[in-house]
Design a protein around this motif. Structure first.
Motif: not given
Length: 284
Positions: A181-199, A236-241
């Motif tokens: 939950v604490e990680d989710l407060s930083d959108p850059t951490a979520v974006v980085a995790a998604l980038e790491a998937t390579g998708a 969510v806005r950061a991810v879809v951006a």
């Protein structure tokens, strides 16, 4: 609106005392969506039979999956699926995976990992098996096939706070990215995790119990210490951006009454708006 809403008022994947309220929740959200951009999946009223699968109400859940897939096949715009319980997301993820040729990561925002199998589930509830089925494991007719399944390396689990032993084993064995939950407060951490998937493309699923119970009353499985609504919408806005959104789903709204539903809808509609902004970007 450049998004199309596919409303799936399925409740049979839940074993909560408020299970049937998931259908009421989906219908309450539907009432605030544009009718011209909304498709409703006909969910059978009967609970359904297990049929030896280990999945409670399997027969109805499988039929709902098939009907949802048929509805999604008619959608040309960004599909946003509105449950119901989390089982509503299964066909939606399969549709997004097929549409992207499998080049898809799944961001699963949920208080629970939903990574059990029929053999390991303590309850037999499909709601606790959906993400495992998306990864290609589970009962026949529910698990995504080889052409549409999403590999564990492309799953990002966020906000989970209640794990069963088998879910921990699967996460550890496959290195599933897990954000607190604490990680989710930083959108850059979520974006980085998604980038790491390579998708290149992302599917976003939100079980509303990722929220703290103080943010939303209509939760069938309220779990303390969740994310707040403002932070979730910003995430969510950061991810879809950052990524093309191939699809999305919102599930887990189980209001206790129509009046209680109205009290919660403003929060849910802010989330709908954040997801729909991806459709506006796609159309521009």
């Amino acid at each position: 609106m450049p998004a199309t809403f596919v409303v799936v008022p399925v409740w049979q994947g839940s074993v909560s005392a408020r299970a049937m309220s998931h259908a009421d929740g989906a219908e309450a959200i539907r009432g605030d969506l544009p009718a011209a951009a909304t498709v409703v999946v006909d969910v059978p009223s009967e609970a359904g039979e297990t049929l030896g699968t280990g999945v409670r109400r399997y027969s109805t859940i499988r039929r709902v999956r098939e009907r949802t897939a048929e509805a999604l096949a008619t959608v040309a715009d960004l599909p946003i699926t509105i449950g119901g319980d989390c089982g509503a997301a299964l066909a939606s993820v399969g549709h997004a995976s097929a549409a992207t040729g499998g080049d898809l990561a799944v961001l699963w925002l949920d208080a629970h990992p939903d990574l059990n199998t029929p053999e390991t589930s303590p309850s037999g509830a499909f709601g606790g098996m959906v993400l495992r089925a998306i990864a290609g494991e589970g009962a026949e007719g529910l698990a995504l096939d080889e052409s549409t399944r999403v590999a564990p390396s492309r799953l990002v689990l966020g906000g989970a706070r209640a794990f069963d032993d088998e879910e921990v084993r699967f996460i550890d064995e496959h290195g599933v990215a897990t954000l607190t939950v604490e990680d989710l407060s930083d959108p850059t951490a979520v974006v980085a995790a998604l980038e790491a998937t390579g998708a290149a493309n992302v599917y976003v699923h939100v079980d509303l119990d990722v929220l703290d119970p103080s943010a939303l009353d209509g939760l069938s499985y309220p779990m303390p210490f969740g994310i707040d609504a403002q932070t979730l919408v910003a995430l969510v806005r950061a991810v879809v951006a950052r990524f093309p959104l191939a699809g999305a789903s919102i599930a887990g709204f189980a209001p206790g009454s129509p009046a209680a539903a109205n009290d919660d809808l403003s929060t849910i509609l802010r989330l709908v708006g954040a997801l729909s902004s991806a459709g506006a970007k796609r159309a521009s």
